[in-house]
Scaffold this motif. Structure first.
Motif, mmCIF file in Angstrom:
data_model
loop_
_atom_site.group_PDB
_atom_site.id
_atom_site.type_symbol
_atom_site.label_atom_id
_atom_site.label_comp_id
_atom_site.label_asym_id
_atom_site.label_seq_id
_atom_site.Cartn_x
_atom_site.Cartn_y
_atom_site.Cartn_z
ATOM 1 N N ASN A 166 0.933 -1.289 0.106
ATOM 2 C CA ASN A 166 -0.095 -0.083 0.050
ATOM 3 C C ASN A 166 0.832 1.281 0.045
ATOM 4 N N GLU A 167 0.707 2.062 0.900
ATOM 5 C CA GLU A 167 1.280 3.365 1.090
ATOM 6 C C GLU A 167 3.059 3.253 1.406
ATOM 7 N N GLY A 168 3.207 2.015 1.947
ATOM 8 C CA GLY A 168 4.647 1.774 2.181
ATOM 9 C C GLY A 168 5.452 1.564 0.709
ATOM 10 N N ALA A 169 4.878 1.170 -0.157
ATOM 11 C CA ALA A 169 5.695 0.950 -1.333
ATOM 12 C C ALA A 169 5.580 2.351 -1.936
ATOM 13 N N LEU A 170 4.445 2.999 -1.784
ATOM 14 C CA LEU A 170 4.465 4.440 -2.503
ATOM 15 C C LEU A 170 5.618 5.154 -1.964
ATOM 16 N N LEU A 171 5.647 5.057 -0.586
ATOM 17 C CA LEU A 171 6.536 5.845 0.222
ATOM 18 C C LEU A 171 8.113 5.483 -0.266
ATOM 19 N N GLU A 172 8.175 4.482 -0.382
ATOM 20 C CA GLU A 172 9.697 4.165 -0.822
ATOM 21 C C GLU A 172 9.826 4.657 -2.232
ATOM 22 N N TRP A 173 9.060 4.505 -3.017
ATOM 23 C CA TRP A 173 9.432 5.339 -4.505
ATOM 24 C C TRP A 173 9.272 6.593 -4.242
ATOM 25 N N ALA A 174 8.477 7.417 -3.341
ATOM 26 C CA ALA A 174 8.553 8.751 -3.297
ATOM 27 C C ALA A 174 10.023 8.954 -2.668
ATOM 28 N N TYR A 414 4.974 13.588 -4.151
ATOM 29 C CA TYR A 414 5.143 12.283 -4.789
ATOM 30 C C TYR A 414 4.220 11.332 -3.885
ATOM 31 N N MET A 415 3.468 11.597 -3.122
ATOM 32 C CA MET A 415 2.462 10.875 -2.425
ATOM 33 C C MET A 415 1.009 11.293 -2.722
#
Length: 426
Positions: A166-174, A414-415
């Motif tokens: 979820n947002e964990g994967a998005l946070l990494e890419w951010a 980025y989020m």
């Protein structure tokens, strides 16, 4: 690889480097002996080859009464070369291997010590937080937020595996994309590099022959998974001669990285700190052979990393690595350590290294200076950001009592404008 001339002229300096970096000084002595023997053999072999070549040109025009003696001498030369040439090849091969294993002398400013306990703090930025509530560690937060899962990952991939969800994967890419964008604004060339490379690329950058145990290798294909994009970024110019006006070359890359972490069993293995597979944005500079210029670029690489951490609002400190905590090729090394509440201390998140011509000699990266002289370049590298390790302080420092985590303003674009991660599990 060190300059063989340095070994010949200043062997004591290499012995001292071996002592300071924890290498066996006897390797230096053996290299000196082999280098001396190589030069002796080479002189004899070249003299015999020259005589043989001259004789072969003359032998057809010699009168019959001289031809027999010449043929006899030619046979003697052939037999003697047959004895000496294999010995010369053996000595050259053994010497080449030893040269690949000798340490580069550290800069005089490097503190003397035997481990990271002897590193010297240079500066700090920010204050470690003092929570008015019992803080959670990143795994607790990850489960509460529904963004980190390790149990299923271990079932299918073994120890030190993880899922970001979820947002964990998005946070990494951010985080990764934010670092890339910062470097692009500062003039770095972005490469998407191969992460499966030949042995030659690993040797060129100093990861072989001494670091083989850390590398995941595909024996069938004779390829290696890199532990850092430093390998393909430096090897990008392998066997090339650049022009001085083309320097410095600034490169960055976002890539997956793979490390066995041999010898770290039972150490720093909780959570996401030390894993086998991760993503990293790496920065590399190839510059002219000038120690002062190299030091300026070293500070540039450090500043890039520090600016990223400051934008992420993460307290950190910069330490200068002591001689015993430096790698084989490093002349100068600084680590950036970010505060990690669950560990109760600063943890390494960046490592900035200057190699001078150590890697360029191995990779045969040269440049032509203004006077037309061909010289080996200098190389430097530093982490821009590595994930998931950076998620440890990012989650733990920005956590709130209700389990939510504030997203730093720099990452919100980025989020999708998200200002906080909120618990999914109550």
């Amino acid at each position: 690889m060190i300059d063989p001339e340095l070994l010949r002229k200043e062997p004591e300096r290499i012995r001292e480097a071996a002592r300071l970096k924890g290498f066996d000084p006897e390797t230096v002595d053996l290299a000196v002996t082999l280098d001396r023997r190589r030069r002796e053999l080479l002189a004899v072999v070249e003299r015999l080859r020259a005589e043989r070549n001259a004789l072969s040109k003359r032998i057809g025009s010699l009168p019959p009464e001289e031809r027999h003696a010449a043929l006899t001498r030619a046979t003697v030369l052939k037999e003697r070369l047959a004895q000496l040439e294999p010995e010369l090849r053996d000595v050259q091969n053994r010497l080449q291997h030893l040269l690949l294993c000798l340490p580069n002398p550290p800069a005089p400013s490097s503190p003397v010590g035997s481990s990271d306990e002897d590193n010297v703090e240079i500066r700090r930025w920010g204050q470690p937080p003092s929570f008015p509530f019992p803080p959670r560690d990143h795994l607790e937060l990850g489960r509460l937020l529904g963004i980190i899962e390790t149990e299923r990952a271990v079932k299918l991939a073994g120890s030190r595996a993880y899922f970001l969800k979820n947002e964990g994967a998005l946070l990494e890419w951010a985080v990764l994309r934010f670092a890339v964008d910062l470097l692009l604004r500062r003039g770095y060339t972005l490469l998407a590099p191969p992460v499966l490379v030949l042995d030659e690329a690993m040797t060129a950058t100093g990861y072989f022959p001494l670091g083989r145990e850390e590398v995941y290798r595909l024996e069938r294909d004779e390829l290696n998974l890199v532990g850092t994009a430093e390998v393909p970024l430096v090897a990008y110019h392998m066997d090339e001669t650049l022009e001085e006006n083309e320097l410095p070359r600034r490169y960055c890359a976002l890539s997956p990285c793979f490390r066995r972490e041999v010898g770290s069993a039972g150490r720093d293995v909780h959570g996401l700190y030390r894993v086998h597979q991760f993503f990293k944005v790496e920065q590399v500079i190839i510059c002219e052979a000038d120690p002062d210029a190299s030091r300026r670029y070293h500070e540039e690489l450090l500043k890039n990393a520090e600016d990223i951490l400051q934008a992420l609002e993460l307290p950190y400190r910069v330490v200068q690595a002591c001689t015993g905590d430096m790698g084989q090729g490093q002349v100068l090394k600084h680590d950036v350590e970010t505060w990690m509440p669950s560990r109760g201390r600063y943890g390494e998140t960046h490592s900035c290294s200057s190699f001078h011509d150590f890697q360029a000699r191995r990779a045969r990266i040269r440049y032509r200076d203004r006077n037309g002289r061909v010289r080996y370049a200098y190389t430097l590298n530093n982490t821009a950001v590595a994930s998931p390790r950076i998620l440890i302080p990012l989650l733990e420092i920005h956590q709130r009592e209700d389990g939510s985590v504030r997203i730093p303003e720099a990452l919100r674009p980025y989020m999708g404008g998200l200002e906080a991660l909120v618990p999914r599990v109550t």
